[in-house]
Every structure is written in C-alpha cells, then in structure tokens.
Design a protein around this motif. Structure first.
Motif, PDB file in Angstrom:
ATOM      1  N   SER A 144      90.933  27.835  36.182  1.00 46.94           N
ATOM      2  CA  SER A 144      90.639  26.532  35.572  1.00 46.94           C
ATOM      3  C   SER A 144      90.985  26.519  34.086  1.00 46.94           C
ATOM      4  O   SER A 144      91.524  25.540  33.571  1.00 46.94           O
ATOM      5  CB  SER A 144      89.167  26.183  35.767  1.00 46.94           C
ATOM      6  OG  SER A 144      88.874  26.082  37.131  1.00 46.94           O
ATOM      7  N   LEU A 145      90.702  27.616  33.409  1.00 40.95           N
ATOM      8  CA  LEU A 145      91.063  27.720  31.991  1.00 40.95           C
ATOM      9  C   LEU A 145      92.580  27.697  31.827  1.00 40.95           C
ATOM     10  O   LEU A 145      93.100  27.076  30.899  1.00 40.95           O
ATOM     11  CB  LEU A 145      90.479  29.001  31.394  1.00 40.95           C
ATOM     12  CG  LEU A 145      90.665  29.203  29.896  1.00 40.95           C
ATOM     13  CD1 LEU A 145      89.966  28.096  29.124  1.00 40.95           C
ATOM     14  CD2 LEU A 145      90.128  30.556  29.484  1.00 40.95           C
ATOM     15  N   GLY A 146      93.289  28.352  32.745  1.00 41.41           N
ATOM     16  CA  GLY A 146      94.754  28.315  32.707  1.00 41.41           C
ATOM     17  C   GLY A 146      95.290  26.907  32.862  1.00 41.41           C
ATOM     18  O   GLY A 146      96.226  26.508  32.168  1.00 41.41           O
ATOM     19  N   VAL A 147      94.701  26.130  33.763  1.00 38.90           N
ATOM     20  CA  VAL A 147      95.108  24.727  33.932  1.00 38.90           C
ATOM     21  C   VAL A 147      94.865  23.958  32.642  1.00 38.90           C
ATOM     22  O   VAL A 147      95.690  23.153  32.215  1.00 38.90           O
ATOM     23  CB  VAL A 147      94.351  24.087  35.117  1.00 38.90           C
ATOM     24  CG1 VAL A 147      94.534  22.580  35.141  1.00 38.90           C
ATOM     25  CG2 VAL A 147      94.798  24.696  36.429  1.00 38.90           C
ATOM     26  N   MET A 148      93.743  24.231  31.998  1.00 37.91           N
ATOM     27  CA  MET A 148      93.412  23.537  30.749  1.00 37.91           C
ATOM     28  C   MET A 148      94.391  23.908  29.634  1.00 37.91           C
ATOM     29  O   MET A 148      94.756  23.061  28.816  1.00 37.91           O
ATOM     30  CB  MET A 148      91.989  23.898  30.335  1.00 37.91           C
ATOM     31  CG  MET A 148      91.561  23.265  29.072  1.00 37.91           C
ATOM     32  SD  MET A 148      90.296  22.120  29.432  1.00 37.91           S
ATOM     33  CE  MET A 148      89.804  21.701  27.798  1.00 37.91           C
ATOM     34  N   LEU A 149      94.810  25.167  29.578  1.00 40.30           N
ATOM     35  CA  LEU A 149      95.673  25.622  28.491  1.00 40.30           C
ATOM     36  C   LEU A 149      97.139  25.256  28.669  1.00 40.30           C
ATOM     37  O   LEU A 149      97.924  25.405  27.739  1.00 40.30           O
ATOM     38  CB  LEU A 149      95.529  27.133  28.313  1.00 40.30           C
ATOM     39  CG  LEU A 149      94.153  27.593  27.808  1.00 40.30           C
ATOM     40  CD1 LEU A 149      94.102  29.106  27.746  1.00 40.30           C
ATOM     41  CD2 LEU A 149      93.821  26.975  26.476  1.00 40.30           C
ATOM     42  N   LYS A 151      98.407  22.295  28.943  1.00 41.40           N
ATOM     43  CA  LYS A 151      98.615  21.188  28.001  1.00 41.40           C
ATOM     44  C   LYS A 151      97.239  20.798  27.479  1.00 41.40           C
ATOM     45  O   LYS A 151      96.560  19.966  28.064  1.00 41.40           O
ATOM     46  CB  LYS A 151      99.286  20.018  28.710  1.00 41.40           C
ATOM     47  CG  LYS A 151      99.610  18.861  27.797  1.00 41.40           C
ATOM     48  CD  LYS A 151     100.239  17.743  28.591  1.00 41.40           C
ATOM     49  CE  LYS A 151     100.343  16.503  27.731  1.00 41.40           C
ATOM     50  NZ  LYS A 151     100.687  15.336  28.535  1.00 41.40           N
ATOM     51  N   PRO A 152      96.794  21.402  26.377  1.00 42.37           N
ATOM     52  CA  PRO A 152      95.405  21.247  25.917  1.00 42.37           C
ATOM     53  C   PRO A 152      94.949  19.817  25.656  1.00 42.37           C
ATOM     54  O   PRO A 152      93.776  19.534  25.742  1.00 42.37           O
ATOM     55  CB  PRO A 152      95.367  22.061  24.625  1.00 42.37           C
ATOM     56  CG  PRO A 152      96.515  22.990  24.704  1.00 42.37           C
ATOM     57  CD  PRO A 152      97.551  22.308  25.537  1.00 42.37           C
ATOM     58  N   GLY A 153      95.847  18.905  25.357  1.00 45.53           N
ATOM     59  CA  GLY A 153      95.437  17.560  24.973  1.00 45.53           C
ATOM     60  C   GLY A 153      94.658  16.805  26.033  1.00 45.53           C
ATOM     61  O   GLY A 153      93.602  16.258  25.782  1.00 45.53           O
ATOM     62  N   GLY A 154      95.165  16.749  27.249  1.00 48.17           N
ATOM     63  CA  GLY A 154      94.521  15.918  28.258  1.00 48.17           C
ATOM     64  C   GLY A 154      94.338  16.602  29.588  1.00 48.17           C
ATOM     65  O   GLY A 154      94.589  16.001  30.620  1.00 48.17           O
ATOM     66  N   ARG A 155      93.936  17.830  29.587  1.00 47.18           N
ATOM     67  CA  ARG A 155      93.828  18.581  30.837  1.00 47.18           C
ATOM     68  C   ARG A 155      92.401  18.911  31.249  1.00 47.18           C
ATOM     69  O   ARG A 155      92.190  19.731  32.135  1.00 47.18           O
ATOM     70  CB  ARG A 155      94.623  19.881  30.735  1.00 47.18           C
ATOM     71  CG  ARG A 155      96.081  19.715  30.386  1.00 47.18           C
ATOM     72  CD  ARG A 155      96.840  18.933  31.383  1.00 47.18           C
ATOM     73  NE  ARG A 155      96.976  19.705  32.612  1.00 47.18           N
ATOM     74  CZ  ARG A 155      97.652  19.320  33.658  1.00 47.18           C
ATOM     75  NH1 ARG A 155      98.257  18.176  33.653  1.00 47.18           N
ATOM     76  NH2 ARG A 155      97.722  20.052  34.730  1.00 47.18           N
ATOM     77  N   LEU A 156      91.406  18.283  30.659  1.00 47.94           N
ATOM     78  CA  LEU A 156      90.024  18.606  30.992  1.00 47.94           C
ATOM     79  C   LEU A 156      89.692  18.205  32.428  1.00 47.94           C
ATOM     80  O   LEU A 156      89.140  18.999  33.188  1.00 47.94           O
ATOM     81  CB  LEU A 156      89.059  17.929  30.020  1.00 47.94           C
ATOM     82  CG  LEU A 156      87.578  18.170  30.285  1.00 47.94           C
ATOM     83  CD1 LEU A 156      87.272  19.659  30.178  1.00 47.94           C
ATOM     84  CD2 LEU A 156      86.731  17.396  29.321  1.00 47.94           C
ATOM     85  N   VAL A 157      90.040  16.990  32.809  1.00 49.87           N
ATOM     86  CA  VAL A 157      89.726  16.527  34.166  1.00 49.87           C
ATOM     87  C   VAL A 157      90.469  17.353  35.216  1.00 49.87           C
ATOM     88  O   VAL A 157      89.848  17.789  36.193  1.00 49.87           O
ATOM     89  CB  VAL A 157      89.999  15.011  34.308  1.00 49.87           C
ATOM     90  CG1 VAL A 157      89.848  14.558  35.745  1.00 49.87           C
ATOM     91  CG2 VAL A 157      89.063  14.222  33.402  1.00 49.87           C
ATOM     92  N   PRO A 158      91.769  17.606  35.058  1.00 47.72           N
ATOM     93  CA  PRO A 158      92.425  18.467  36.050  1.00 47.72           C
ATOM     94  C   PRO A 158      91.815  19.871  36.122  1.00 47.72           C
ATOM     95  O   PRO A 158      91.713  20.445  37.211  1.00 47.72           O
ATOM     96  CB  PRO A 158      93.878  18.534  35.570  1.00 47.72           C
ATOM     97  CG  PRO A 158      94.077  17.289  34.805  1.00 47.72           C
ATOM     98  CD  PRO A 158      92.760  17.008  34.146  1.00 47.72           C
ATOM     99  N   ALA A 159      91.381  20.417  34.996  1.00 46.19           N
ATOM    100  CA  ALA A 159      90.754  21.742  35.009  1.00 46.19           C
ATOM    101  C   ALA A 159      89.432  21.696  35.763  1.00 46.19           C
ATOM    102  O   ALA A 159      89.126  22.593  36.563  1.00 46.19           O
ATOM    103  CB  ALA A 159      90.549  22.241  33.587  1.00 46.19           C
ATOM    104  N   LEU A 160      88.634  20.666  35.525  1.00 49.80           N
ATOM    105  CA  LEU A 160      87.365  20.526  36.246  1.00 49.80           C
ATOM    106  C   LEU A 160      87.590  20.318  37.735  1.00 49.80           C
ATOM    107  O   LEU A 160      86.888  20.890  38.569  1.00 49.80           O
ATOM    108  CB  LEU A 160      86.554  19.363  35.665  1.00 49.80           C
ATOM    109  CG  LEU A 160      86.003  19.563  34.267  1.00 49.80           C
ATOM    110  CD1 LEU A 160      85.392  18.267  33.748  1.00 49.80           C
ATOM    111  CD2 LEU A 160      84.973  20.667  34.247  1.00 49.80           C
ATOM    112  N   LEU A 161      88.583  19.502  38.082  1.00 51.90           N
ATOM    113  CA  LEU A 161      88.892  19.284  39.489  1.00 51.90           C
ATOM    114  C   LEU A 161      89.416  20.558  40.149  1.00 51.90           C
ATOM    115  O   LEU A 161      89.111  20.821  41.317  1.00 51.90           O
ATOM    116  CB  LEU A 161      89.907  18.154  39.631  1.00 51.90           C
ATOM    117  CG  LEU A 161      89.393  16.758  39.310  1.00 51.90           C
ATOM    118  CD1 LEU A 161      90.523  15.739  39.366  1.00 51.90           C
ATOM    119  CD2 LEU A 161      88.265  16.362  40.239  1.00 51.90           C
ATOM    120  N   THR A 162      90.189  21.349  39.409  1.00 54.94           N
ATOM    121  CA  THR A 162      90.682  22.621  39.949  1.00 54.94           C
ATOM    122  C   THR A 162      89.523  23.555  40.263  1.00 54.94           C
ATOM    123  O   THR A 162      89.451  24.129  41.356  1.00 54.94           O
ATOM    124  CB  THR A 162      91.641  23.294  38.942  1.00 54.94           C
ATOM    125  OG1 THR A 162      92.747  22.421  38.709  1.00 54.94           O
ATOM    126  CG2 THR A 162      92.133  24.623  39.457  1.00 54.94           C
TER     127      THR A 162
END
Length: 113
Positions: free
Chosen positions: A83-88, A90-101
């Motif tokens: 999930s942290l990898g998904v967030m990193l 593209k740090p700007g707008g990846r919070l929701v995809p990281a949480l969903l992952t």
C-alpha cells in the motif's frame, strides 16, 4: 431513573455533544482567517498530527485488536508495504488507491484463508 425519560437523556446527551462540537467548529472557522500557516506553532501542530497518525498506523499493524489480530504480522506488514508503494508511485493523489489496495488485499487474504 424514571423509565419514561430514558429517551430524553439520550437525546439531551446527543444535543449537548452536537452543540459542543459545532461551537468548536464555529470558533475554528472564525479564527481560520487569522492563522498564518507558515508560523512555527502551525508547523509544530502539523508535525505532531503526522506523528500521531504514523504511530496509530504502526500500532494497527504491529499490535492490532479484534479480527485484524488473527492475520499474521508478516501478512499485515507485507500489505502495508504494498500500500505504501502504491502511495509513493505518485504522492500527490494516491491516498485513496493506497487505502483501497490495502483493504482489497486484506479482503483477498480473508477469502483465501
């Protein structure tokens, strides 16, 4: 306690909690125009907030309670890293995809287990 007034106590507590919450929010709205976001106190508050969120996240991964405690720590850490990898990415707008992952991977683990 009088049985007929039980509902009134609950409603009164809810009303008082709502008033207290909205009074604080109204104060925040009134003061928000006077806050300098670059001040040292604001930077300190931001740092404390981020550190509390980080500490709670680590606590959820390392020392969970409830159903999450049944998941092995290695799986929880691995899902956290993914999930942290998904967030990193593209740090700007990846919070929701990281949480969903993270949520999706936990669900997949639960279904496969």
């Amino acid at each position: 306690m009088i049985p007929n007034l039980d509902g009134w106590h609950t409603a009164g507590a809810l009303l008082l909690a709502s008033v207290g919450t909205y009074v604080c929010r109204a104060g925040g709205v009134l003061l928000s125009g006077h806050i300098n976001q670059n001040s040292e106190i604001f930077k300190w508050l931001s740092a404390v907030t981020y550190s509390m969120i980080a500490a709670l996240t680590v606590r959820l991964i390392v020392m969970p309670t409830g159903a999450l405690a049944t998941v092995p720590v290695t799986v929880r850490v691995l899902i956290g890293i993914v999930s942290l990898g998904v967030m990193l990415i593209k740090p700007g707008g990846r919070l929701v995809p990281a949480l969903l992952t993270g949520t999706g991977l936990m669900l997949v683990y639960g279904l496969l287990r």
